[in-house]
Motif scaffolding. Structure first.
Motif, PDB file in Angstrom:
ATOM      1  N   VAL A  71      27.825 -49.187 -26.846  1.00  0.00           N
ATOM      2  CA  VAL A  71      27.741 -48.607 -25.499  1.00  0.00           C
ATOM      3  C   VAL A  71      29.079 -47.978 -25.117  1.00  0.00           C
ATOM      4  N   GLU A  72      30.154 -48.677 -25.374  1.00  0.00           N
ATOM      5  CA  GLU A  72      31.487 -48.147 -25.073  1.00  0.00           C
ATOM      6  C   GLU A  72      31.750 -46.855 -25.853  1.00  0.00           C
ATOM      7  N   THR A  73      31.346 -46.834 -27.119  1.00  0.00           N
ATOM      8  CA  THR A  73      31.529 -45.642 -27.943  1.00  0.00           C
ATOM      9  C   THR A  73      30.739 -44.471 -27.376  1.00  0.00           C
ATOM     10  N   LEU A  74      29.511 -44.720 -26.966  1.00  0.00           N
ATOM     11  CA  LEU A  74      28.678 -43.662 -26.379  1.00  0.00           C
ATOM     12  C   LEU A  74      29.290 -43.131 -25.081  1.00  0.00           C
ATOM     13  N   GLN A  75      29.864 -44.012 -24.290  1.00  0.00           N
ATOM     14  CA  GLN A  75      30.445 -43.605 -23.010  1.00  0.00           C
ATOM     15  C   GLN A  75      31.734 -42.813 -23.183  1.00  0.00           C
ATOM     16  N   SER A  76      32.477 -43.082 -24.242  1.00  0.00           N
ATOM     17  CA  SER A  76      33.785 -42.441 -24.404  1.00  0.00           C
ATOM     18  C   SER A  76      33.822 -41.375 -25.498  1.00  0.00           C
TER      19      SER A  76
END
Length: 104
Positions: A71-76
């Motif tokens: 999720v963090e990777t998708l957001q950033s």
């Protein structure tokens, strides 16, 4: 879906591919020119997927993460930073094999 003989149709229409770090999956996606996020399964065979994902990331072709950081990777993510994957050159490998086996 659980299993398909080919993902070519899905890959062709995809804007982004999220995949495990199997070599075949990575190369097929990159050869189609699709941005790729590789999710590492660190429980497989001494974490061999991490080696491939790290190298493809160092070369600028993929982003990678594990399940807990997806999720963090998708957001950033910045997909514009990814480089296009160069096309394969199977003729060079064929020439190499010809030389090794004395066919040339």
């Amino acid at each position: 879906f659980r299993f398909k003989d080919s993902l070519a149709e899905e890959l062709q229409s995809a804007d982004l591919v999220i995949s495990h770090a199997g070599a075949g999956s990575c190369l097929e996606t990159l050869e189609k020119g699709k941005p790729l996020i590789v999710v590492i399964n660190d429980k497989l065979m001494d974490n061999h997927q991490l080696e491939l994902a790290k190298q493809l990331h160092r070369d600028g072709y993929v982003l990678y993460c594990n399940c807990s950081t997806l999720v963090e990777t998708l957001q950033s993510m910045d997909l514009s930073a990814l480089k296009p994957f160069p096309p394969g050159q199977p003729e060079k490998f064929a020439l190499f094999l010809d030389k090794v086996f004395g066919l040339q």
